[in-house]
Structures are given as C-alpha cells and as structure tokens.
Design an enzyme around this catalytic site. Structure first.
Site, PDB file in Angstrom:
ATOM      1  N   THR A 311       0.826  -1.199   0.000  1.00 53.66           N
ATOM      2  CA  THR A 311       0.000   0.000   0.000  1.00 53.66           C
ATOM      3  C   THR A 311       0.863   1.253   0.000  1.00 53.66           C
ATOM      4  O   THR A 311       2.016   1.237   0.446  1.00 53.66           O
ATOM      5  CB  THR A 311      -0.900   0.064   1.247  1.00 53.66           C
ATOM      6  OG1 THR A 311      -0.103   0.362   2.399  1.00 53.66           O
ATOM      7  CG2 THR A 311      -1.658  -1.226   1.462  1.00 53.66           C
ATOM      8  N   ASP A 312       0.284   2.346  -0.482  1.00 51.48           N
ATOM      9  CA  ASP A 312       0.925   3.636  -0.235  1.00 51.48           C
ATOM     10  C   ASP A 312       0.968   3.838   1.274  1.00 51.48           C
ATOM     11  O   ASP A 312       0.196   3.235   2.027  1.00 51.48           O
ATOM     12  CB  ASP A 312       0.156   4.758  -0.933  1.00 51.48           C
ATOM     13  CG  ASP A 312       1.081   5.879  -1.360  1.00 51.48           C
ATOM     14  OD1 ASP A 312       2.155   6.033  -0.749  1.00 51.48           O
ATOM     15  OD2 ASP A 312       0.723   6.620  -2.296  1.00 51.48           O
ATOM     16  N   PHE A 313       1.869   4.693   1.719  1.00 55.87           N
ATOM     17  CA  PHE A 313       2.278   4.651   3.118  1.00 55.87           C
ATOM     18  C   PHE A 313       1.330   5.404   4.057  1.00 55.87           C
ATOM     19  O   PHE A 313       0.785   6.443   3.715  1.00 55.87           O
ATOM     20  CB  PHE A 313       3.702   5.178   3.252  1.00 55.87           C
ATOM     21  CG  PHE A 313       4.734   4.111   2.992  1.00 55.87           C
ATOM     22  CD1 PHE A 313       5.667   3.764   3.951  1.00 55.87           C
ATOM     23  CD2 PHE A 313       4.731   3.401   1.802  1.00 55.87           C
ATOM     24  CE1 PHE A 313       6.588   2.762   3.725  1.00 55.87           C
ATOM     25  CE2 PHE A 313       5.653   2.400   1.565  1.00 55.87           C
ATOM     26  CZ  PHE A 313       6.590   2.079   2.531  1.00 55.87           C
TER      27      PHE A 313
END
Length: 620
Positions: A311-313
C-alpha cells in the site's frame, strides 16, 4: 554472521542457529522450495511482521543502537529509508541492521527501500536528496531525452549506487501519466503520452532490475500508483483529503493503465496502489489500496500480476515527521469504518504489505477474529519472502562500506548524470547569446557564470542576462503541503512585467524548470532564448545559453497557453488543453498558432493527441 560448512562442503548461513543446514538456508535449492520450508516454520506473528513495511526517518551518523524495537520485539524486516547519512555510514547501518535481524529466531534479513534519490526534487514525503548519490534530471527529464538506452544506462548506474549502501527496493518508478497539468507530482512521471511513458518505464525497470527476473544484482522496482494517479480532480494530490478523488470525465482509464501494463510485462517485481478514489470508473469508490475491484479485478486478474502489492504509506495510522509536521490517515472512502474493517478490506483486496505500518497485531487480530484465514496471510508472506530470496538477501545481505564510499557519487556516474541532464534540456524558442561579455544572472551561481564572461551586479551594465526560474505554483500553508507544487501554472503578472522589462533592456535567456507544464505565454516574446529544464547544473544550462552545446531534449507533455485552457480540460485525457503554446515533442513538433481551431471533441485539433503516439510510436 559466520558461514558454516555443510558435510558435503556447501557454505551456508545458519540463520536459525542450530548448526545444521535447513532447506531454507540451502543456497542450492530453488527459491520456491526455500520459501515453502521457511513459511512452514513461521508463527502467525512472524508472518504478520513481514507484512509491515515501516519507515526509518533518521540514521544518526555513527550511532548504532544495541537493538531496534521494530526488529527485535516485532520482527519487522522491511523499511523505507527517509533521511540518510553518507554512503559509508549508510552501508555500516545496513550491516548493523542485518546483524540485528540475523540474531532473531529465523534470521530473516532486512529489506531496505527508498523513494527516488537521484534527481533534484526535495520533498519530505516522496523524494530525497540525502545520501550523496549522483544526480540526473527528474524522471520527467529522462522522458525528455526520449532515449531508452540512455535511460537504462542511468537507471543501472543508480541501482549500483543504491545496492552499494544496502537499498534493494526502489519505491519507484511512477507509471502515472501527466494528463492533469496542475498535479504536483508530474516531475516523477514520464510525461503525458502513454507510448513514450511505457517505453521509458521498460528501460528504467530493465536498468534497475537487470531483467524480468530478480537476482542478487537487482534493485526491485515498486511501480506506482496503480491504477494511475495523474487523473486527479483539479490536479490536487491525494496525500491531502481535498485531493482524494480521481477524475475520469473522458472515460479514459484504459489509457492510464497502458504504462502499468508495460511495466508489468517488463517484470516489475512490486506494485504500489495510490491513495485516490477512482471516481467515475464504475469501480468501488474507495481508495485504491482498499479497493478489490482495482487490485483483484484489474491488477491480479486482468493483468495477471502475482508480485508484491504494498500500500501507499500510512493509510491507517497517519504519519508524523519529527520536528516537521503531521499527516492524518489517508484512508479515503473508508474513514467512517472501524479500523478492524479497514484492515479486513485491505486483506480482501489482496494487499501483501501495509506501507508505513509497524503494527503486526492488526493482521494477527484479523486472523484470530475469523475475518481472514491464515492461508490468505501465507499467500502474501510467500510473495514477500520470494523477493528476499531472489535478491540474494538470505545468502548475503551485507555490503562493503569502503566500496560504497568509492562507488556512490563516483566521477564516472556523476558524469553520466550530467550527460542525461544536458540531453534533457529543451530549446523552446530563440537562439544562443554571445559569450565573453558582461553577464547579469539570477538564480545562477556567479562562479559558474564567470566561465562565460564577466559577471555584473546590475542588468543595465550587462551585455546579456540569464535567469533561471522554477515553474509557478501556489504557496500553501503547512510544511508538508509546501513540498507539493500545486495550483496555478501562470507566473504572476508583476513577475512577467519585470522579466519583459529586463528582456527589453538586454538580451535575455530564461530557463524554466518544468516540474509541471508551466504557462509560458508571457515569456515567449520577451526573451532571446527560452529553455525548459528538468533539473540541471548551472553550467550545463549556460553551455546551451552561450552556444557551447545544443539543447536536444523534447517536451514530454504539452505546455498550455493559459490557465483557462487547463481548467477547461479533462483530467484523464492527454493533450486536452485548447491551443497549447508548445506541443508534446517540441521542437520537432510545430508550435501551434493562436488562431488555430480548437477541435476538441473531434480530437483532430492542434492540441489533440499526436497521431504518432496513438499506438506508442512516439517521436523518438
């Protein structure tokens, strides 16, 4: 950790400290067999730890803690590096972290990752200048060279520098398309045209990974932001709540998927979905990381991707940068749901790693509650371990600190970076200025300018003037938002008036750093030479200004003629601003004339997509 010798003479790392060579420690076995053996030995908590991809914000030079809570207590072995020391210290940090990991029950090695570090952009969240790495232009400048072989060569050199300090995952490249000119992250893309972007992505991935299959000499690429972050409503970035919606008024999602398909076919090892909600696409209107339609329906099933999805952070917990600022969670579209349900949705969407998270208990609790099965967790951990094995980390995760100091920023690689910077420069209008006279400069180092003439302090005393400018943007409150150049692309009227007066007084060369497609309409007639750059040293720009070198780059996007044209264009449609000032591919493409017909609906006007790029046959 010392190597042991098996009774048949095979050297191995005794990762579980029992004096015998287990199948996962056997360097002769196929990766699949080693992964299966290790997975069978892991507890649920150890598996969950592998699914967390933490951050390291500060590496204090020369300070090596006795233990890391995330490593020693939780067993997390995947980290994104933020600030970094010099290469020798960083290499020693890597080795120290690997020692900490090797001391744990199963000795699973650490994988270090990084956002881009080889350009000119500095953003506390997405691009970094620390570490002493050699500089090329921004990725958009790589596209401006239109030279796949050169891009692959530079990418391979950048990968060597990263490997030297222990970084084995590149959280890049961006496969997003720059169809919305206001978007703050265009500098990290390969432009507006799907054909050019696809070709550059393949070259970039080939350079970093060395081929479709990872090996000990690879840096794995994590391509982002699936299914495409460039089509964002009004050009706002989904790091912030007001930018959470994608926009597809042209129904053009498939065009944005083309570069991702090229990256997947090139063998990119990992994929990062974006924060944004793919509004208007017919898919569920929740952020891409939570979105089963996006990740299972498109990425896994349509494109057949079986690599790691990270996932994006900081989707779930938000993030605080020490001494800088705080961002909330970016769980767009599911903010109202309990945390447990958000975790379930991530796992149901087939996410393998939670970017920025260091709470493996979230995954453990999901299994124990019955929300997901351990078999589902095994599928993700298998993919994560497979990349660690393919990268050779189980057999040798250590680097040579002395070699790192010699290799990172070495003269040969710096020279290659400068070559790429120069090859990316675009001549928009005009001709070189005569050298050897008196020069007035702005935003140019006087020491660099002194090699081309006598530097003077006042334009009225000069024979020529050189001004370097950044593309315009709107100043916004907040440290983190300040790193994202968003909003208007037009220069303030008073700045244009000042530059016109300067150009009337003395021959003027202007170079604009095009991290976004700036509106340059007010600069064309008042300058003797107008250049576009994408991150370049002063002397390289001055070489072109004074005729010692030619600008051979080509625009990787249209330059719009006005903000009104931008505001009236569709976010997901390439080449959609009416009557652009300069076309994609300029200077080989003709400049449009002010009285050219719009032709938007037919797609045949001067600002429509160039025919040559329709099937990826771009201008090179």
């Amino acid at each position: 950790m010392k190597l042991l010798r098996h009774h048949d003479g095979t050297l191995f790392r005794d990762l579980n400290h029992n004096g015998t060579m287990e199948p996962y420690e056997d360097p002769r076995l196929p990766v699949a067999d080693r992964v299966a053996d290790l997975l069978a030995r892991m507890t649920l908590a150890e598996k969950a730890a592998q699914m967390c991809h933490g951050r390291i914000f500060t590496l204090n030079p020369g300070v090596f803690p006795e233990e890391s809570a995330e490593l020693s207590d939780l067993g997390i072995t995947n980290f994104l590096l933020m600030t970094m020391p010099g290469p020798g210290v960083m290499a020693r940090w890597n080795n120290h972290l690997q020692d900490l990991a090797a001391a744990r029950r199963l000795g699973i090695p650490v994988t270090l990752a990084s956002d881009p570090r080889h350009g000119f952009a500095a953003n506390p969240l997405v691009a970094h200048l620390t570490g002493g790495f050699s500089r090329g232009p921004e990725p958009i400048g790589l596209a401006a060279t239109a030279d796949g072989a050169l891009v692959e060569e530079f990418a391979a050199a950048a990968a060597r520098e990263l490997r030297a300090v222990g970084i084995r995952v590149a959280v890049h490249p961006m496969a997003d398309l720059a169809t919305e000119p206001r978007w703050a992250r265009i500098h990290g893309t390969f432009g507006e045209d799907a054909g050019l972007a696809s070709r550059m992505l393949v070259a970039y991935i080939q350079g970093f990974q060395g081929g479709a299959d990872l090996g000990p000499d690879s840096v794995a690429c994590m391509v982002k932001h699936f299914p495409g972050g460039g089509a964002t409503a009004d050009g706002e970035d989904p790091h912030f709540s007001y930018g959470r919606f994608g926009a597809y008024p042209g129904g053009n999602l498939d065009y944005h998927l083309r570069p991702f398909r090229a990256a997947l076919e090139a063998g990119c090892a990992q994929v990062m979905p974006g924060y944004g909600i793919p509004a208007g696409t017919g898919m569920a209107e929740v952020g891409a990381c939570f979105n089963r339609d996006v990740l299972v329906g498109l990425l896994r099933e349509r494109f057949g991707f079986d690599g790691v999805i990270c996932t994006d952070f900081n989707l779930l917990a938000g993030m605080t940068i020490p001494g800088r600022g705080t961002l909330p969670a970016r769980n767009w579209g599911v903010e109202h749901l309990p945390l447990e349900e958000q975790v379930r949705m991530l796992l149901d969407a087939d996410v393998d790693q939670f970017g920025g998270e260091t709470r493996p208990e979230l995954i453990v609790d999901a299994v124990r509650s019955g929300a997901v099965t351990e078999v589902r967790i095994d599928a993700s951990v298998r993919r994560i371990l497979r990349d660690k094995f393919r990268l050779g980390l189980f057999d040798d995760p250590y680097v040579d600190a002395d070699a790192a100091e010699e290799l990172v920023g070495a003269a040969e690689t710096r020279a290659l970076g400068r070559t790429v910077q120069q090859r990316a420069l675009v001549r928009l209008t005009g001709d070189p200025l005569p050298a050897g006279g008196r020069i007035y400069v702005e935003n140019v180092g006087p020491e660099a300018a002194a090699a081309y003439g006598t530097v003077v302090a006042r334009p009225e005393d000069a024979d020529a003037a050189v001004v370097r400018l950044g593309a315009p943007y709107e100043e916004r409150d907040g440290f983190l938002e300040g790193g994202f150049h968003a909003g208007s692309l037009e220069f303030p009227a008073e700045e244009l008036d000042r530059l016109r007066k300067l150009g009337a007084a003395v021959p003027l060369a202007v170079s604009v750093c095009l991290d976004r497609p700036a509106v340059l309409t007010g600069l064309v007639d008042g300058t003797a030479l107008l250049l576009g750059d994408f991150g370049a040293a002063d002397d390289l720009v001055l070489d072109v200004v004074f005729g010692r070198a030619q600008a051979v780059g080509r625009l990787p996007f249209d330059l719009p003629s006005s903000m009104r044209a931008v505001e009236e264009s569709r976010e997901d449609v390439p080449f959609d601003t009416a009557d652009p000032l300069f076309r994609f591919g300029h200077p080989s493409a003709p400049r449009t004339t002010p009285d050219a017909p719009p032709g938007r609906s037919a797609g045949t006007g001067p600002h429509a997509q160039p025919d040559a790029s329709a099937e990826g046959e771009d201008y090179a």
